[in-house]
Design a protein around this motif. Structure first.
Motif, PDB file in Angstrom:
ATOM      1  N   LYS A   1       0.836  -1.210   0.000  1.00  0.00           N
ATOM      2  CA  LYS A   1       0.000   0.000   0.000  1.00  0.00           C
ATOM      3  C   LYS A   1       0.867   1.255   0.000  1.00  0.00           C
ATOM      4  CE  LYS A   1      -4.113  -1.898   2.300  1.00  0.00           C
ATOM      5  NZ  LYS A   1      -5.002  -1.793   3.478  1.00  0.00           N
ATOM      6  N   SER A   2       1.915   1.262   0.824  1.00  0.00           N
ATOM      7  CA  SER A   2       2.806   2.425   0.874  1.00  0.00           C
ATOM      8  C   SER A   2       3.491   2.624  -0.469  1.00  0.00           C
ATOM      9  CB  SER A   2       3.851   2.232   1.980  1.00  0.00           C
ATOM     10  OG  SER A   2       3.246   2.205   3.249  1.00  0.00           O
ATOM     11  N   SER A   3       3.893   1.530  -1.107  1.00  0.00           N
ATOM     12  CA  SER A   3       4.535   1.630  -2.422  1.00  0.00           C
ATOM     13  C   SER A   3       3.582   2.232  -3.444  1.00  0.00           C
ATOM     14  CB  SER A   3       4.998   0.243  -2.887  1.00  0.00           C
ATOM     15  OG  SER A   3       5.997  -0.262  -2.034  1.00  0.00           O
ATOM     16  N   GLY A   4       2.309   1.827  -3.375  1.00  0.00           N
ATOM     17  CA  GLY A   4       1.313   2.408  -4.283  1.00  0.00           C
ATOM     18  C   GLY A   4       1.187   3.905  -4.111  1.00  0.00           C
ATOM     19  N   LEU A   5       1.206   4.376  -2.866  1.00  0.00           N
ATOM     20  CA  LEU A   5       1.127   5.824  -2.618  1.00  0.00           C
ATOM     21  C   LEU A   5       2.374   6.541  -3.118  1.00  0.00           C
ATOM     22  CD1 LEU A   5      -0.439   5.741   0.950  1.00  0.00           C
ATOM     23  CD2 LEU A   5      -1.519   6.631  -1.107  1.00  0.00           C
ATOM     24  N   ILE A   6       3.542   5.910  -2.982  1.00  0.00           N
ATOM     25  CA  ILE A   6       4.780   6.504  -3.513  1.00  0.00           C
ATOM     26  C   ILE A   6       4.673   6.659  -5.025  1.00  0.00           C
ATOM     27  CG2 ILE A   6       7.227   6.018  -3.933  1.00  0.00           C
ATOM     28  CD1 ILE A   6       7.297   4.786  -1.102  1.00  0.00           C
ATOM     29  N   VAL A   7       4.152   5.630  -5.695  1.00  0.00           N
ATOM     30  CA  VAL A   7       3.955   5.710  -7.152  1.00  0.00           C
ATOM     31  C   VAL A   7       2.996   6.844  -7.492  1.00  0.00           C
ATOM     32  CG1 VAL A   7       3.039   4.496  -9.157  1.00  0.00           C
ATOM     33  CG2 VAL A   7       4.446   3.272  -7.493  1.00  0.00           C
ATOM     34  N   LEU A   8       1.917   6.968  -6.729  1.00  0.00           N
ATOM     35  CA  LEU A   8       0.913   8.014  -6.976  1.00  0.00           C
ATOM     36  C   LEU A   8       1.542   9.407  -6.896  1.00  0.00           C
ATOM     37  CD1 LEU A   8      -2.674   8.044  -5.550  1.00  0.00           C
ATOM     38  CD2 LEU A   8      -1.316  10.103  -5.451  1.00  0.00           C
ATOM     39  N   PHE A   9       2.293   9.676  -5.834  1.00  0.00           N
ATOM     40  CA  PHE A   9       2.901  11.002  -5.671  1.00  0.00           C
ATOM     41  C   PHE A   9       3.978  11.251  -6.718  1.00  0.00           C
ATOM     42  CE2 PHE A   9       0.833  11.193  -1.581  1.00  0.00           C
ATOM     43  CZ  PHE A   9       0.682  12.558  -1.360  1.00  0.00           C
ATOM     44  N   TYR A  10       4.740  10.203  -7.081  1.00  0.00           N
ATOM     45  CA  TYR A  10       5.789  10.419  -8.072  1.00  0.00           C
ATOM     46  C   TYR A  10       5.179  10.767  -9.429  1.00  0.00           C
ATOM     47  CZ  TYR A  10       9.543   9.682 -11.368  1.00  0.00           C
ATOM     48  OH  TYR A  10      10.442   9.868 -12.384  1.00  0.00           O
ATOM     49  N   LEU A  11       4.141  10.024  -9.837  1.00  0.00           N
ATOM     50  CA  LEU A  11       3.503  10.304 -11.125  1.00  0.00           C
ATOM     51  C   LEU A  11       2.872  11.706 -11.127  1.00  0.00           C
ATOM     52  CD1 LEU A  11       1.855   6.864 -11.962  1.00  0.00           C
ATOM     53  CD2 LEU A  11       3.956   7.842 -12.886  1.00  0.00           C
TER      54      LEU A  11
END
Length: 611
Positions: free
Chosen positions: A10-20
């Motif tokens: 879940k944390s990795s998904g949020l990191i992807v969201l903010f990076y994109l």
């Protein structure tokens, strides 16, 4: 470990969201300081948001058929190891090894930094510590310490470098560097975290360049210094160092017009995405059984016991239960205890609109007898243990003699029994007894103290998920496929028929794979012949010497004209890079659009399948 891996995903998904969000909307804006806080906020949010849950209660119908435990297939639980059993161990080992290796690299970087700083002469100026080293390293800052080799640069170049590094120190950019490194250690398996770290470091350089040029009169000289520093690539990993491989982007950002303030609305676009994340993945569903609307609480029979070992907190809970269930006030007063904390005296007052008022007392030098507080037929009755045993047996005998046209079902510990079995039961062994009446059907459910202790001491798993004793008692026996009891591990594992069918269903739709940003070779920057770079003329020492000033201005114009000869190559290189990145962004946006469509179809398929 399963909970930990779910959290990391879940944390990795949020990191992807903010990076994109940063890459697609913010990286070309000149809001450098705002971008810094946006990127840091993304990391903090990715750590904290997976802990935030919204509770959703689903009301379900009561179990149609009670569990008849005597007919359940009972086996001693024996577990055969398969590859799926070892997979969590393999995954844990792989993650642990990767994390330990990166922690070792992190520790080695601190050792390398200490080797550079150890034994060096420090010059204190204001809040900064300057170290002029003889080693061939790129200039860098670590908190308020700035390290450089003055022998490699001219006085003007060194001034530009120090102004740049002072910005890093003043704004504590080292903290950003360390945080990004720690996230890379924890989320090393996520490729986006490495791009995220690169974006943080690049933005810090933008900030330092922007602030430094405000204090430097010659902006072009600063850019020439950037080009010269590219020849010194030896740097310390955990520091803010002057050299960065993306030197072209830094020069582009230095010459770019300031973004319009209204473009700051882009930061708000991440909020609906975070809300969507919460509603998609952070909903905790709790199933609660509906109460029988045809049977009011006031018509339900309840018997509860108070013994000599009750604490004040337990008495309080009993009072809260009767208030909630029957709107009856129970007041415990005049409580006396002996040296063993046993109750020797107690007064119980009750009152309510349906029950009137009443008082019960027990006071003696010995511990009190068990007190039974009963709600029967809409009335409250309080008796001690001796009287209660007689009343309970009378009630059981009376119920067997009645000729009412009421169908009766009796369950002891979930097993359907006869009236004769109930008559043989010792009233003192009863932990709880519930009597439900609905139309011409009467259901008596009894849980004994022994059975209550058994299910309390064992961990219960239903279809692999941990459950409590109430979920076990509410489970429909017709849905149970197998139940395994492991006395050594003290577990009861139940597999339902529904779960078996789901597990063997090969038609489960597979989720789509998110696209990766296209990579590939980048255009090569034009080589710069450092020997052909003109040196700027020296400023006249006497500002009033008009002849010298005129000569200086003439030489400056010649210098600027020579410098302009370098601009076409850099402009062509910049245009070539932008074209390559634009094509890759178009490809990525198309792939993202396809991915979003696929995710919509996947969610629809899963929703149809679950329904």
């Amino acid at each position: 470990m399963e909970a930990l891996f779910i959290y990391l995903i879940k944390s990795s998904g949020l990191i992807v969201l903010f990076y994109l969000a940063y890459f697609l909307m913010l990286r070309k804006e000149t809001f450098f300081n705002s971008n810094r806080w946006f990127l840091l906020a993304g990391l903090i949010t990715s750590v904290l948001l997976p802990f935030v849950f919204i509770t959703k209660i689903i009301w379900v119908e009561p179990a149609a058929t009670p569990i008849n435990w005597s007919n359940m297939p009972m086996t001693n639980y024996t577990e055969e190891k398969t590859f799926e059993d070892y997979l969590p161990i393999i995954t844990t080992l792989a993650y642990g090894i990767g994390t330990l290796l990166l922690l070792g690299k992190f520790a080695f970087d601190f050792y390398s930094l200490n080797a550079v700083l150890k034994g060096k002469s420090i010059q204190q100026q204001a809040d900064f510590k300057f170290i002029d080293t003889k080693e061939n390293v790129a200039p860098f800052s670590y908190f308020n310490t700035i390290v450089y080799n003055s022998a490699l640069y001219t006085a003007s170049e060194l001034e530009n470098i120090l102004e740049h590094e002072k910005v890093h120190s003043e704004q504590n950019h080292t903290i950003d560097v360390l945080i990004s490194r720690l996230f890379c250690i924890v989320f090393w398996f996520n490729p986006f975290i490495w791009w995220y770290k690169k974006a943080i470091l690049q933005n810090l350089e933008f900030i330092a360049d922007s602030e430094a040029t405000k204090k430097i009169s010659d902006k072009k000289a600063y850019q020439i210094t950037l080009l010269k520093i590219t020849t010194y690539e030896n740097c310390v990993a955990i520091t803010n160092h002057f050299y960065q491989s993306l030197i072209k982007k830094r020069i582009v950002m230095l010459n770019k017009n300031q973004s319009k303030k209204w473009n700051s609305w882009k930061y708000a676009l991440v909020l609906p995405l975070l809300v969507a994340f919460v509603f998609l993945f952070q909903i905790k569903t709790i199933a609660q059984e509906k109460t029988n609307e045809n049977v009011s609480k006031s018509a339900r029979d309840v018997v509860t016991t108070i013994n000599k070992n009750f604490s004040d907190e337990e008495l309080k809970k009993k009072a809260e239960f009767f208030k909630k269930e029957f709107n009856c006030d129970l007041i415990f007063s005049e409580i006396e205890r002996n040296s063993s904390s046993e109750i020797t005296g107690i007064t119980v007052n009750y009152n309510g609109n349906l029950y009137g008022n009443g008082t019960y007392k027990q006071h003696s030098s010995n511990a009190i007898k068990d007190i039974y507080i009963k709600h029967e037929g809409g009335k409250i009755d309080i008796t001690d243990a001796e009287i209660d045993a007689k009343i309970k047996n009378d009630r059981i005998a009376s119920s067997s003699d009645k000729t009412l046209s009421i169908d009766k079902e009796i369950f002891i510990n979930g097993e359907k029994v006869s009236q004769n079995d109930m008559d043989k039961l010792d009233p003192n062994e009863i932990e709880r007894m519930d009597v439900n009446k609905k139309n011409n059907q009467q259901e008596i459910r009894i849980v004994t103290k022994k059975f209550h202790k058994t299910i309390t001491e064992n961990d219960i798993y239903i279809n692999g998920e941990k459950a409590d004793k109430n979920e076990l008692l509410q489970l429909d026996q017709n849905t149970i496929d197998k139940m395994d009891v492991n006395k050594k591990e003290k577990t009861i594992r139940i597999t339902t028929k529904t779960n078996t069918q789901t597990f063997n269903d090969t038609n489960i739709p597979a989720p789509p794979t998110p696209p990766k940003f296209p990579d590939g070779p980048m255009p090569v920057a034009p080589p710069i012949d450092m020997s052909k770079l003109p040196a700027p003329p020296a400023h006249p020492s006497n500002m009033k010497d008009k002849k010298a000033m005129a000569e200086f201005e003439k030489k400056m114009k010649e210098f600027e004209k020579k410098m302009e000869s370098f601009e076409p190559d850099m402009s062509a290189y910049e245009k070539e890079v932008e074209e390559v990145m634009a094509k890759r962004e178009q490809i990525f946006e198309k792939e993202m659009a396809k991915y979003e469509d696929a995710m919509e179809k996947y969610r629809d398929a899963m929703e149809k399948r679950n329904n």
